[in-house]
Design an enzyme around this catalytic site. Structure first.
Site, PDB file in Angstrom:
ATOM      1  NE  ARG A 558      -3.826   0.694   0.094  1.00  0.00           N
ATOM      2  CZ  ARG A 558      -4.952   0.786   0.469  1.00  0.00           C
ATOM      3  NH1 ARG A 558      -5.715  -0.324   0.781  1.00  0.00           N
ATOM      4  NH2 ARG A 558      -5.375   1.963   0.738  1.00  0.00           N
ATOM      5  CE  LYS A 669       2.764 -12.702   0.936  1.00  0.00           C
ATOM      6  NZ  LYS A 669       1.795 -11.566   1.255  1.00  0.00           N
TER       7      LYS A 669
END
Ligand code: NBG
Length: 818
Positions: A558, A669
Site C-alpha cells: 500500500r 514472499k
C-alpha cells in the site's frame, strides 16, 4: 446432473483421464456447452464447479468428524480476508493440478489462460487481510478446526487506474459475473439489532425499540495442503428483514421501514479503503458490530448443538480478534452472557478473558481505532453501558489494586479517553477494550512486539506480565512459492528430499548448493524466465518495454508515507540525473517497479503516485540515457498481480521508517523467491536479516533508537536538504513544475511534506539508502556472488512459513496441540 464417476474424498488419486471426464461432464451438463466450443471462461467455471463438488463433500466429512470429537475451534474474526484467486490454489491443494494441466492440453487449452479468467476477490486492503488468508490456509493444512468470520462485501477494494498519471478509483463488483466458490446458507441467517434504547426492569437490562437487519452467511470452503479437511470462511451479507415492517408502515412511519431496508442493504456494500488509518464513520461501526454479532450468534448455536450448558465454552472456543476491528465482540459476548444467559458480570468477564485474544498490527497513533462515546451509545446503547461497566471494574478493582490511589494512572488506562479540549467528544479506545477483554495480546514481529510492550501498552505489561506476546507473521509457501513460481518449486523438488511445502525449514538444505555453479545457473535461468513473463505483463499494462537482463527492483505494498515510496522516488530521480550527467556511467540496467493503491482521501499518497508516474514518463522516453533506467507503476496492484511480480524480482524494497512497519509479509514472499532485500531495521526485516545473515541483505538507515534520538534532538529536514547537493537538486526539480508544466504546483503537497515536517525521516535516511543501492550494484556486477546471495535468501526463509506462525499461535495463545 449425473453423478460423479469418482470417489470425491480421494480426489488426490484422480488420473488425467478421470479429470478429463469430470471437466467434460461439467461443461456438458452443468453449463450446457460442447468442449470444442468452450471458452477459457467456460473451462474455468467447469473446473470451479468440479472443485466445489469435491469441497462440499469434504466439508460434510470434516463437520461430522468434529462433532464426534467435540473439538476446540479457532474462530478468526477479521473485517478483511484477501484470499486471492481460488482455482489454482484449490487444484494444488487437492493434488490434481498436474492432472488438470494435462487434461487441458488434451482439450487444446492452456491452463494459465483458464486460471487468468478468475477475478480476485478483493476483500481486503493489504497485509492484514492477506495475513488472514495465509492463516486460514495454514490452519487447514495443520488440521486445526477453524472458521474465518468476515463480511461478504459487494464491492471490494476499489479498482485503480491512472489518468494522466493520477490515480482514479473505480468500483470493484468482483462477484457480479458469478462466483462459484461461495455457498449461500440462507437457513443459517442471523438477526442483528441496532439503535433503540435500554430499559431497566427489576435489575435486568432490556434493549428495546431496535432496528433489525438480517445477516445471511455465505461460505467459502478453505482447503489445505495434503489434507482432506475443509474449513470454512463464513462471510456475512446484510439484508433487510422480510418485507415491510407493517406496524410502522401503518402508523405512517414509512420512513422508518425504508430506513431499515436502506441500512441493511448498505452494511455489506463496501470495504472501507483505508489502510493503517481508520475511517470513523457510523456505517463502519455498524459493519463491525454486524459481523461480530452474526458470528458470535452463529458460533454459540454450533457450541450449543455440540455441548450441554456453558461449562465447556472456554475449552471449546477461542476467538482471535484481527486488530481492533472486531473489538465490539467483547461487550457483545458480555451482553449475551449477562442479558440472555443470566451470568453475573464478573463471571461473564472471566469468560471473555478466556476466549478472546487480540492481535495488534500497528503502532501508528492515527491508526489506533477510537469511537466517539456518543456514537456507540446511539448505535449500540447496551454495549456502551457494558463498556462503562467493564471500565469501572477495571479501574476501581484492577488498576486500584496495582497502583492504589493513582488517579493519573486511572486516567491513562481508562477505556474512555478524556479529550484535551472539553468541546471534543470522549472517545472509546478500542485497543484498550481489546487488551482488557482478552487472554493474550500479540504483536506481529519481534521488534514490533517489543515496541507494543515498551511504547504502546507498558502499563498493561506491568499489570499483567506475560499477557503481551510475540508471534511473527508468516506466508503460505503453497501460494507464494509452489504455485506462483512453479519452475523454482520444481528445481527445489529435484534438489531436496522431503516435502518443503509442509516443512519450509527443509529449504535450509539448499544452502550447500549456494556456491555450485550449475545450481546457480539453473536458479538464475528461472529468474530470467520469470522476468521475461513479467516484462510481457509490464508491456501490456504500461506500454513500456523493459529488458529482462536488467535488475528488477520492486516495491509493492500500500502507498503510505511511512512505507516511503517517496524515498525510492527521490533516489530514482537522482540516478536519472547521474545518467544525464554521464551517459557512459558504468552501471547495470535497472527497472524500478511499483505497485500500490493509495487511500482515496490520502492527498500526499496520491501525490506520490502522480510524481512516480510523471518521472516514469520522463525517464522511459529519454533516449539520452539509452534504456539504462526504466520506471513502471503497475496499475491495480492486487494478489494476482503480486503472484506475477514476486517470482520476477531481483531486489525487494522494504524501506519503512524504523518502528513503523509492524512486520511486513511482502518482504518474506520476495526473499523466499530469491530477491535480495534493501531494507531498514524494521518489522520482520530484522528477523529476515537474522536468518539470511548480514552478508545477504542490504541494511541501511536509522534504527528505532536513532530515530527517537533524532526526534528528541530536534529534526530539521531543511538542514539536510541544504547540505546534500544531489538531494537538493531532485527536490528542487520536483518543486520546479518541470514534471507537470500544465500544473506547476502539482507536487507541492509532497515537497511541503518533505521539507516542512518530514515526519517519516525520508531525508534523514536518503544518503544511507543511496549508498546501499551502490552496494546492490556492486553485488550485481559479480554474478556468482549475486546468485549465491539469492539462493541463500530462498534457503533461509524456513521460519517465515505461516505454518510456523500458526503452530506458535496454537502453543502460545490458543492452547491447541498440533
Ligand atoms: C499491517 C502492518 C504490516 C503487517 C500486517 C499484518 C495493518 C493495520 N497493519 O506491517 O502494517 O505485516 O498488518 O500483520 O494493516
Amino acid at each position: 446432473m449425473s453423478r460423479m464417476n469418482v470417489d470425491l474424498s480421494s480426489a488426490r488419486n484422480m488420473d488425467t483421464v478421470q479429470v478429463e471426464q469430470e471437466i467434460r461432464r461439467h461443461l456438458e451438463q452443468s453449463l450446457g456447452v460442447e468442449p470444442d466450443e468452450a471458452t477459457p471462461g467456460d473451462y474455468w467455471e467447469a473446473l470451479s464447479l468440479l472443485v466445489r463438488e469435491i469441497n462440499l463433500d469434504r466439508i460434510r466429512n470434516t463437520r461430522r468428524g468434529e462433532k464426534n470429537d467435540g473439538v476446540r475451534r479457532v474462530y478468526y474474526l477479521s473485517l478483511e480476508f484477501l484470499v486471492g484467486r481460488l482455482l489454482g490454489n484449490n487444484l494444488h491443494n487437492l493434488g490434481i493440478y498436474h492432472q488438470v494441466e494435462k487434461a487441458m492440453v488434451g482439450f487444446g487449452v492452456n491452463i494459465s489462460d483458464v486460471l487468468e479468467y478468475e477475478t480476485d476477490p478483493a476483500l481486503g486492503n493489504g497485509g492484514l487481510g492477506r495475513l488472514a488468508a495465509c492463516f486460514l490456509d495454514s490452519l487447514t493444512t495443520l488440521n486445526v478446526p477453524a472458521f474465518g468470520y468476515g463480511i461478504n462485501y459487494r464491492f471490494g477494494l476499489f479498482k485503480q487506474g491512472f489518468v494522466g498519471g493520477k490515480q482514479v478509483e473505480g468500483p470493484d463488483a468482483w462477484r457480479e459475473d458469478g462466483f462459484p466458490w461461495g455457498i449461500e446458507r440462507a437457513k443459517r441467517k442471523q438477526v442483528v439489532r441496532l439503535y433503540g434504547r435500554v430499559r431497566e426492569v427489576d435489575g435486568n437490562a432490556l434493549w428495546e425499540d431496535t432496528q433489525e437487519v438480517l445477516g445471511v452467511p455465505w461460505d467459502l470452503p478453505v482447503t489445505g495442503y495434503n489434507t482432506d479437511r475443509v474449513n470454512t470462511l463464513r462471510l456475512w451479507e446484510g439484508r433487510a428483514t422480510e418485507g415491510f415492517d407493517l406496524s410502522s408502515f401503518d402508523a405512517g412511519r414509512y420512513q422508518d421501514s425504508r430506513f431499515r431496508e436502506i441500512l441493511a442493504e448498505n452494511i455489506s456494500q463496501v470495504l472501507y479503503p483505508n489502510d493503517s488509518h481508520p475511517e470513523g464513520k457510523e456505517l463502519r461501526l455498524i459493519q463491525q458490530y454486524f459481523f461480530v454479532a452474526c458470528s458470535l450468534a452463529d458460533l454459540i448455536v454450533r457450541y450449543k448443538r455440540e455441548h450441554e450448558g456453558w461449562g465447556q465454552f472456554t475449552a471449546k472456543v477461542v476467538m482471535q480478534l484481527n486488530d481492533t476491528h472486531p473489538a465490539i465482540a467483547v461487550p457483545e459476548l458480555m451482553r449475551i452472557l449477562m442479558d440472555e444467559e443470566d451470568f453475573v458480570f464478573t463471571k461473564a468477564l472471566d469468560i471473555c478473558r478466556s476466549v478472546f485474544c487480540y492481535t495488534n498490527h500497528t503502532l501508528l497513533p492515527e491508526a489506533l481505532e477510537t469511537w466517539p462515546q456518543g456514537l456507540i451509545a446511539r448505535v449500540l446503547p447496551r454495549h456502551m453501558q457494558l463498556i462503562h461497566k467493564i471500565n469501572d471494574h477495571f479501574l476501581s478493582k484492577e488498576v486500584e489494586a496495582q497502583w492504589p490511589g493513582d488517579h493519573q494512572m486511572k486516567r491513562r488506562l481508562s477505556i474512555i479517553q478524556e479529550p484535551g479540549d472539553p468541546k471534543e467528544p470522549q472517545m472509546v479506545r478500542m485497543a484498550y477494550l481489546s487488551v482488557i477483554g482478552s487472554q493474550k495480546v500479540n504483536g506481529v514481529a519481534a521488534l514490533h512486539s517489543r515496541l507494543v510492550k515498551e511504547q504502546l501498552f507498558p502499563e498493561f505489561d506491568e499489570l499483567w506480565p506475560g499477557k503481551l506476546v510475540n508471534i511473527t507473521n508468516g506466508v503460505t509457501p503453497r501460494r507464494w512459492l509452489a504455485i506462483c513460481n512453479p519452475e523454482l518449486a520444481a528445481l527445489i523438488n529435484q534438489t531436496l528430499k522431503g516435502d518443503w511445502q509442509s516443512d519450509l525449514a527443509l529449504l535450509n538444505e539448499l544452502k550447500v548448493w549456494a556456491d555450485d555453479p550449475e545450481f546457480q545457473k539453473k536458479f538464475a535461468r528461472i529468474k530470467l524466465d520469470n522476468k521475461q513473463a513479467l516484462a510481457k505483463v509490464i508491456d501490456e499494462l504500461c506500454g513500456v518495454k523493459v529488458n529482462p537482463d536488467a535488475i528488477f527492483d520492486v516495491q509493492i505494498k500500500r502507498l503510505h508515507e511511512y512505507k516511503r515510496q517517496q524515498l525510492n522516488l527521490l533516489h530514482i530521480m537522482a540516478v536519472y540525473r547521474r545518467l544525464l550527467d554521464n551517459p557512459d556511467l558504468d552501471v547495470p540496467l535497472r527497472v524500478f517497479i511499483f505497485g500500490a493503491k493509495a487511500a482515496p482521501g490520502y492527498v500526499v499518497a496520491k501525490n506520490i503516485i502522480y510524481a512516480i508516474n510523471r518521472v516514469a514518463d520522463r525517464v522511459n522516453n529519454d533516449r539520452r540515457i539509452r534504456d539504462k533506467l526504466k520506471v513502471v507503476f503497475l496499475p491495480n496492484y492486487r494478489v494476482s498481480l503480486a503472484e506475477k511480480i514476486i517470482p520476477a524480482a531481483d531486489v525487494s524494497e522494504q524501506i519503512s521508517t524504523a518502528g513503523f512497519e509492524a512486520s511486513g509479509t511482502g518482504n518474506m514472499k520476495l526473499a523466499l523467491n530469491g530477491a535480495l532485500t534493501i531494507g531498514t531495521m524494521d518489522g520482520a526485516n530484522v528477523e529476515i536479516a537474522e536468518e539470511v545473515g548480514d552478508d545477504n541483505i542490504f541494511i541501511f538507515g536509522k534504527t528505532v533508537e536513532e530515530v527517537s534520538d533524532l526526534r528528541q534532538r530536534g529534526y530539521h529536514p531543511r538542514d539536510i536538504y541544504q547540505h546534500n547537493e544531489e538531494l537538493k537538486a531532485v527536490i528542487d526539480w520536483l518543486a520546479s513544475g518541470d514534471l507537470s508544466p500544465e500544473e506547476p504546483d502539482a507536487f507541492r503537497p509532497l515537497v511541503e511534506s518533505l521539507l516542512d515536517s518530514d515526519y517519516f525521516l525520508t531525508l534523514a535516511d536518503y544518503q544511507s539508502y543511496s549508498d546501499a543501492h551502490e552496494q546492490v550494484i556492486k553485488a550485481w556486477k559479480n554474478p556468482s556472488h549475486w546468485w549465491r546471495m539469492a539462493i541463500m535468501n530462498t534457503a533461509s526463509m524456513g521460519k517465515f512459513s505461516s505454518d510456523r506462525s500458526i503452530v506458535d499461535y496454537c502453543k502460545t495463545i490458543w492452547n491447541i496441540g498440533v
